[in-house]
Motif scaffolding. Structure first.
Motif, PDB file in Angstrom:
ATOM      1  N   GLU A 176       0.829  -1.202   0.000  1.00 49.08           N
ATOM      2  CA  GLU A 176       0.000   0.000   0.000  1.00 49.08           C
ATOM      3  C   GLU A 176       0.867   1.257   0.000  1.00 49.08           C
ATOM      4  O   GLU A 176       0.499   2.270  -0.605  1.00 49.08           O
ATOM      5  CB  GLU A 176      -0.950  -0.025   1.194  1.00 49.08           C
ATOM      6  CG  GLU A 176      -1.953  -1.177   1.092  1.00 49.08           C
ATOM      7  CD  GLU A 176      -2.977  -1.210   2.212  1.00 49.08           C
ATOM      8  OE1 GLU A 176      -3.022  -0.239   3.015  1.00 49.08           O
ATOM      9  OE2 GLU A 176      -3.732  -2.199   2.285  1.00 49.08           O
ATOM     10  N   LEU A 213       0.304   7.466  -5.809  1.00 50.86           N
ATOM     11  CA  LEU A 213      -0.521   7.427  -7.022  1.00 50.86           C
ATOM     12  C   LEU A 213      -1.795   8.251  -6.879  1.00 50.86           C
ATOM     13  O   LEU A 213      -2.369   8.354  -5.796  1.00 50.86           O
ATOM     14  CB  LEU A 213      -0.895   5.983  -7.363  1.00 50.86           C
ATOM     15  CG  LEU A 213       0.243   5.007  -7.643  1.00 50.86           C
ATOM     16  CD1 LEU A 213      -0.326   3.628  -7.983  1.00 50.86           C
ATOM     17  CD2 LEU A 213       1.147   5.507  -8.772  1.00 50.86           C
ATOM     18  N   PRO A 241      -2.117  -0.996 -11.480  1.00 51.59           N
ATOM     19  CA  PRO A 241      -1.788  -1.168 -10.065  1.00 51.59           C
ATOM     20  C   PRO A 241      -2.944  -1.712  -9.231  1.00 51.59           C
ATOM     21  O   PRO A 241      -2.736  -2.511  -8.318  1.00 51.59           O
ATOM     22  CB  PRO A 241      -1.391   0.246  -9.630  1.00 51.59           C
ATOM     23  CG  PRO A 241      -0.806   0.849 -10.867  1.00 51.59           C
ATOM     24  CD  PRO A 241      -1.655   0.318 -11.991  1.00 51.59           C
ATOM     25  N   LYS A 242      -4.170  -1.308  -9.545  1.00 52.59           N
ATOM     26  CA  LYS A 242      -5.291  -1.809  -8.741  1.00 52.59           C
ATOM     27  C   LYS A 242      -5.472  -3.317  -8.937  1.00 52.59           C
ATOM     28  O   LYS A 242      -5.922  -4.003  -8.018  1.00 52.59           O
ATOM     29  CB  LYS A 242      -6.582  -1.052  -9.053  1.00 52.59           C
ATOM     30  CG  LYS A 242      -7.276  -1.427 -10.350  1.00 52.59           C
ATOM     31  CD  LYS A 242      -8.674  -0.817 -10.400  1.00 52.59           C
ATOM     32  CE  LYS A 242      -9.457  -1.324 -11.595  1.00 52.59           C
ATOM     33  NZ  LYS A 242     -10.847  -0.829 -11.619  1.00 52.59           N
ATOM     34  N   VAL A 288     -11.091   1.318  -7.194  1.00 52.21           N
ATOM     35  CA  VAL A 288      -9.941   1.331  -6.300  1.00 52.21           C
ATOM     36  C   VAL A 288     -10.410   1.254  -4.852  1.00 52.21           C
ATOM     37  O   VAL A 288      -9.856   0.518  -4.033  1.00 52.21           O
ATOM     38  CB  VAL A 288      -9.090   2.598  -6.524  1.00 52.21           C
ATOM     39  CG1 VAL A 288      -7.959   2.685  -5.497  1.00 52.21           C
ATOM     40  CG2 VAL A 288      -8.510   2.604  -7.939  1.00 52.21           C
ATOM     41  N   CYS A 333       1.857   2.214  -3.470  1.00 51.26           N
ATOM     42  CA  CYS A 333       0.790   2.894  -4.214  1.00 51.26           C
ATOM     43  C   CYS A 333       0.433   4.250  -3.629  1.00 51.26           C
ATOM     44  O   CYS A 333      -0.361   4.991  -4.224  1.00 51.26           O
ATOM     45  CB  CYS A 333      -0.455   2.008  -4.235  1.00 51.26           C
ATOM     46  SG  CYS A 333      -0.260   0.496  -5.205  1.00 51.26           S
ATOM     47  N   THR A 369      -5.797   8.373  -8.215  1.00 51.86           N
ATOM     48  CA  THR A 369      -6.755   7.297  -8.510  1.00 51.86           C
ATOM     49  C   THR A 369      -6.672   6.867  -9.964  1.00 51.86           C
ATOM     50  O   THR A 369      -6.729   5.666 -10.284  1.00 51.86           O
ATOM     51  CB  THR A 369      -8.193   7.765  -8.185  1.00 51.86           C
ATOM     52  OG1 THR A 369      -8.270   8.134  -6.809  1.00 51.86           O
ATOM     53  CG2 THR A 369      -9.194   6.652  -8.462  1.00 51.86           C
ATOM     54  N   ASP A 405      -4.156   6.754 -11.890  1.00 53.79           N
ATOM     55  CA  ASP A 405      -2.957   5.960 -12.166  1.00 53.79           C
ATOM     56  C   ASP A 405      -3.192   4.470 -11.911  1.00 53.79           C
ATOM     57  O   ASP A 405      -2.514   3.633 -12.494  1.00 53.79           O
ATOM     58  CB  ASP A 405      -1.794   6.422 -11.273  1.00 53.79           C
ATOM     59  CG  ASP A 405      -1.404   7.870 -11.512  1.00 53.79           C
ATOM     60  OD1 ASP A 405      -1.477   8.317 -12.669  1.00 53.79           O
ATOM     61  OD2 ASP A 405      -1.021   8.544 -10.539  1.00 53.79           O
ATOM     62  N   TYR A 406      -4.136   4.161 -11.054  1.00 52.86           N
ATOM     63  CA  TYR A 406      -4.388   2.770 -10.674  1.00 52.86           C
ATOM     64  C   TYR A 406      -4.987   1.932 -11.804  1.00 52.86           C
ATOM     65  O   TYR A 406      -4.960   0.706 -11.732  1.00 52.86           O
ATOM     66  CB  TYR A 406      -5.372   2.710  -9.509  1.00 52.86           C
ATOM     67  CG  TYR A 406      -4.815   2.917  -8.138  1.00 52.86           C
ATOM     68  CD1 TYR A 406      -4.397   1.841  -7.354  1.00 52.86           C
ATOM     69  CD2 TYR A 406      -4.757   4.184  -7.572  1.00 52.86           C
ATOM     70  CE1 TYR A 406      -3.920   2.028  -6.057  1.00 52.86           C
ATOM     71  CE2 TYR A 406      -4.287   4.382  -6.281  1.00 52.86           C
ATOM     72  CZ  TYR A 406      -3.867   3.301  -5.533  1.00 52.86           C
ATOM     73  OH  TYR A 406      -3.407   3.490  -4.258  1.00 52.86           O
TER      74      TYR A 406
END
Length: 397
Positions: free
Chosen positions: A24, A30, A46-47, A104, A27, A32, A34-35
């Motif tokens: 976590e 980041l 990433p999510k 996310v 991330c 939102t 970007d996820y």
């Protein structure tokens, strides 16, 4: 026996919390948006990483072993299964970036739920050696995804024309320093002989590091340091990307198809070369080890220097004599099973064995590798075309 396993469970709970928290924290910088980005097939949003690593613990620990466990959302098996045929159908890898849902926020709720249930399980459970092994695999699996998270985040941000900064300080250097006796050497002499290769001793290892075996090696010399940006730039200036003689046939096809002229993230702007790092776009540090080259590029550079890449057993036999850990280092070895390799049954058996074709081995670790997740017997593997890993070059002659 039960007391010993309970103590192991407590230690694993502490390690579990630490590792999950670190994912976590990766991330944390980041936005939102970007996820959810998936610019190419090889890069997962990433999510998805955050959901998949959670799914692993739910699927392989909580559902089969925690009596009374209530699955968070049965549909998540389809969304977050990566490649486990044993577990069922899944979203095709190329479509991971097309999923606006779960959000996310949903995924962080999922993580919290599974973490809470895992803590309950680890606090109460008396685990068998079999369950303990799966849990330990899950922790190391999440650490692998932490490295992939950094790799994929860099690709996502590094292909945004704004070159957004991930964080002000670049990710830390992971190094395994050798004896000072090697500091002034360009190449380390290795004698002809029989060397033992593969994991030995206590602690965790992946199944592809076993079984330990003997290899006869001819005498060779291995570079004490990885190839630098300055050295690689000489190759570029000398027309290395225009001279087919140094390239494998597939590599030359790759050069032409992608009009390759430099490592990934290098850009020639305003009359000078710069590159994108997680700390932003900047001038190239010429003394730094070259990064983000694929096997084709590494092999072509070695040919241009009149040398070659090491076999993975040559790398491992010499690894205590030089510093490593800045870059994953390409070897000239195909990814194949060791003698007496024993693939586990069921889904866990799909973890490594089924990928032992058309891939090359990388050794060492990189600045993106989580602390404590490296060892000289570790066998990373990727297709020869892949540049997006934190990969570099060490030469042999």
């Amino acid at each position: 026996m039960e007391t010993s396993l309970k103590n192991k469970a407590q230690l694993l709970l502490e390690q579990y919390k630490k590792i999950r928290k670190h994912s976590e924290s990766i991330c944390g910088p980041l936005q939102t948006e970007d996820y959810v980005v998936q610019p190419i097939e090889d890069v997962s949003p990433p999510k998805w990483h955050m959901g998949h690593t959670t799914w692993f613990f739910e699927t392989f620990i909580l559902i089969p072993y925690f009596e009374g466990y209530l699955e968070f959302n049965p549909q998540y098996n389809f969304v977050f299964n990566s490649y486990y045929e044993t577990v069922g159908a899944r979203v095709v890898r190329t479509d991971r970036g097309n999923l606006s849902r779960p959000s996310v926020s949903d995924i962080y709720t999922y993580r919290s739920y599974v973490d809470e249930q895992m803590e309950k399980y680890l606090t109460k459970a008396v685990m068998s050696d079999e369950i303990y092994a799966v849990l330990e695999l899950g922790l190391n699996h999440e650490q692998q995804h932490q490295e992939l998270l950094l790799t994929d985040i860099k690709y996502i941000l590094g292909h945004n024309p704004l070159f957004p900064l991930y964080r002000a300080d670049d990710i830390g250097v992971q190094s395994n320093l050798a004896s000072d006796l090697q500091d002034n050497l360009d190449f380390i002499e290795m004698s002809e002989g029989i060397y033992e290769i593969g994991f030995s001793g206590a602690g965790f290892s992946f199944d592809n590091e076993s079984g330990r075996h003997k290899k006869y090696l001819e005498a060779y010399q291995i570079a004490a340091s990885p190839v630098t940006n300055a050295e690689y730039f000489e190759f570029m200036q000398d027309g290395g990307y225009e001279d087919f003689r140094h390239w494998h046939s597939e590599g030359w096809d790759w050069v032409k198809q992608h009009q390759a002229r430099s490592p990934l993230y290098w850009h020639f702007t305003d009359g000078d070369w710069g590159y994108y790092k997680l700390s932003g776009f900047q001038s190239i540090n010429w003394s730094e080890a070259v990064c983000h080259v694929n096997f084709y590029e590494a092999s072509a550079f070695a040919s241009w220097k009149g040398m070659r890449l090491p076999l993975e057993e040559e790398w491992e036999a010499a690894s205590s004599l030089f510093g490593w850990g800045e870059r994953w280092e390409w070897t000239n070895s195909a990814y194949l099973p060791y003698p007496r390799y024993n693939k586990a049954s069921g889904a866990i058996g799909e973890y490594n064995g089924k990928f032992m074709v058309n891939q090359m081995v990388l050794r060492g670790s990189s600045i993106a590798t989580p602390k404590g997740h490296s060892r000289s017997s570790y066998r990373n593997f990727f297709h020869p075309r892949h540049q997006w890993q934190f990969s570099g070059i060490r030469l042999v002659k």
